[in-house]
Design a protein around this motif. Structure first.
Motif, short mmCIF file in Angstrom:
data_model
loop_
_atom_site.label_atom_id
_atom_site.label_comp_id
_atom_site.label_asym_id
_atom_site.label_seq_id
_atom_site.Cartn_x
_atom_site.Cartn_y
_atom_site.Cartn_z
N THR A 39 -10.84 -1.35 -0.45
CA THR A 39 -10.23 -2.11 0.64
C THR A 39 -9.20 -1.25 1.35
N LYS A 40 -9.08 -1.43 2.66
CA LYS A 40 -8.02 -0.74 3.39
C LYS A 40 -6.66 -1.27 2.94
N THR A 41 -5.68 -0.40 2.88
CA THR A 41 -4.31 -0.84 2.62
C THR A 41 -3.55 -0.82 3.95
N GLY A 72 0.79 -1.22 0.00
CA GLY A 72 0.00 0.00 0.00
C GLY A 72 0.82 1.26 0.00
N LEU A 73 2.06 1.19 -0.51
CA LEU A 73 2.97 2.34 -0.50
C LEU A 73 2.90 3.10 -1.82
N CYS A 74 2.89 4.42 -1.73
CA CYS A 74 2.73 5.26 -2.91
C CYS A 74 4.00 5.33 -3.74
N LEU A 75 3.81 5.43 -5.06
CA LEU A 75 4.89 5.72 -5.99
C LEU A 75 4.68 7.13 -6.52
N TYR A 76 5.67 8.01 -6.28
CA TYR A 76 5.50 9.40 -6.71
C TYR A 76 5.39 9.48 -8.22
N GLY A 77 4.49 10.37 -8.68
CA GLY A 77 4.24 10.52 -10.11
C GLY A 77 3.15 9.59 -10.61
N HIS A 78 2.70 8.70 -9.74
CA HIS A 78 1.64 7.75 -10.08
C HIS A 78 0.50 7.89 -9.08
N ASP A 79 0.74 7.50 -7.82
CA ASP A 79 -0.30 7.54 -6.79
C ASP A 79 -0.42 8.90 -6.13
#
Length: 371
Positions: free
Chosen positions: A358-360, A231-238
């Motif tokens: 869903t929760k991450t 559930g970790l963000c990728l910058y430029g995407h999420d």
């Protein structure tokens, strides 16, 4: 087109049979002969070694570095103890996210790790926005991530003192005579360590780690599926300049002392909009986790609809989760539809496939927080 850069481990990747691809201006290994799925599973079961030397490593020196950096991020850095690391966000005047980064309190200075694709802009941002008297130094160092449930066993043989650290702690150590900076953190959802090493000693350290029976080289393909399950963000995407920390589900990255009623409220770019969203929950969209049915992955960019056929938003990261055993994704939906259990529909090849909010994270994190 500008020539691709190489990390200090480029020759080793080629020697190991990696498939190299362009990523953030570098030639990076997307996978090794083991293959993405097995690399993913190996990291979840044992220990995987990742080359993340393309990331930007920066030292910030000056009279009060934590106070100075707080003018650019909403994190509580003044309250960050020495030897600890914290997640932070560079924000824009409009409240969007310019990048996410890690900040370490090294006592008299800060050590930052920023995203590869943003590092030139981030360093310029720091130099332009910080007051006079602060030095921003970009480092030429390798960065290795050793991740997985058996990683502590490996580290106990090579650097036992590092195993005394807990999640998000940072320290200076030696491995086989090589001076290293180690944080107990990572980007997979597993226990692990990120190891900063002088560039010229990076390959020797990587070979030493790969010599351990639990350790396999892991590429960017598995790194992406692992961080998505976590559930970790990728910058430029999420997350990007069009999303605020609150919309991105990163409200926890806004330190309580930096909020209204706190000791040091605001003072960072976009604070008025961001703090208003913290208090009122008055924002149009929110990042959510999405679980699909069957085996068909739902990829980034896929449009999302409600049951009436109304467009809601889009998937920002998606694929098949090998550990979860079904399609997993993250994306943005209206706040009213962000409750776990809500069904939305992803349009894949002309068909609308149900996905459940869903929760991450999608997997139970293995971060080591002490016994």
């Amino acid at each position: 087109m500008s020539e691709m850069k190489h990390t200090p481990l480029y020759a080793l990747h080629v020697e190991l049979g990696a498939k190299m691809v362009p990523f953030a201006g570098y030639e990076m290994p997307v996978q090794y002969p083991l293959g993405v799925k097995k690399e993913h599973e190996h990291t979840r079961g044992a220990s995987g070694l990742f080359d993340v030397s393309h990331m930007g490593q920066v030292l910030l020196r000056g009279p009060q570095p934590a106070e100075a950096l707080e003018t650019l991020v909403p994190a509580d850095l003044v309250g960050l103890p020495a030897g600890m690391q914290r997640y932070a966000l560079f924000t824009s005047e409009e409240g969007g996210i310019l990048d996410d980064l890690m900040v370490v309190n090294n006592g008299d200075h800060l050590y930052l790790v920023v995203n590869a694709a943003c590092k030139a802009e981030d360093i310029a941002h720091l130099r332009q926005r910080l007051p006079e008297g602060y030095e921003v130094e970009e480092l030429d160092r390798g960065l290795l991530a050793l991740q997985g449930p058996k990683t502590a066993e490996v580290m106990a043989r090579l650097c036992p003192a590092a195993c005394e650290m807990v999640f998000m702690q940072h320290g200076h150590f030696e491995i086989d005579g090589i001076p290293v900076w180690i944080s107990r953190s990572g980007y997979t959802g597993e226990d692990g360590f990120e190891i900063s090493v002088p560039a010229e000693q990076s390959e020797a350290l990587a070979r030493r780690l790969l010599a351990e029976p639990e350790v396999e080289a892991i590429g960017l393909g598995a790194r992406d599926s692992l961080r998505l399950e976590a559930g970790l963000c990728l910058y430029g995407h999420d997350i990007d300049t069009g999303t605020t920390p609150v919309e991105g589900g990163l409200i926890w990255a806004i330190g309580k002392p930096r909020r209204h009623g706190g000791e040091r409220p605001g003072g960072f770019p976009g604070a008025e909009r961001i703090l208003a969203q913290v208090e009122s929950k008055d924002h149009a969209k929110k990042r959510v986790g999405l679980l699909g049915e069957g085996r068909a992955p739902v990829r980034e960019g896929t449009e999302l609809f409600d049951g009436e056929g109304n467009a809601l938003g889009r998937v920002t990261s998606g694929g098949f989760g090998p550990t979860v055993g079904q399609p997993v994704a993250m994306g943005y939906v209206p706040v009213a539809l962000a409750e776990p259990g809500t069904t939305v529909y992803a349009e894949v090849r002309g068909k609308r496939l149900p996905m459940v909010v869903t929760k991450t994270p999608f997997v139970t994190p293995g971060y080591y927080r002490g016994k």
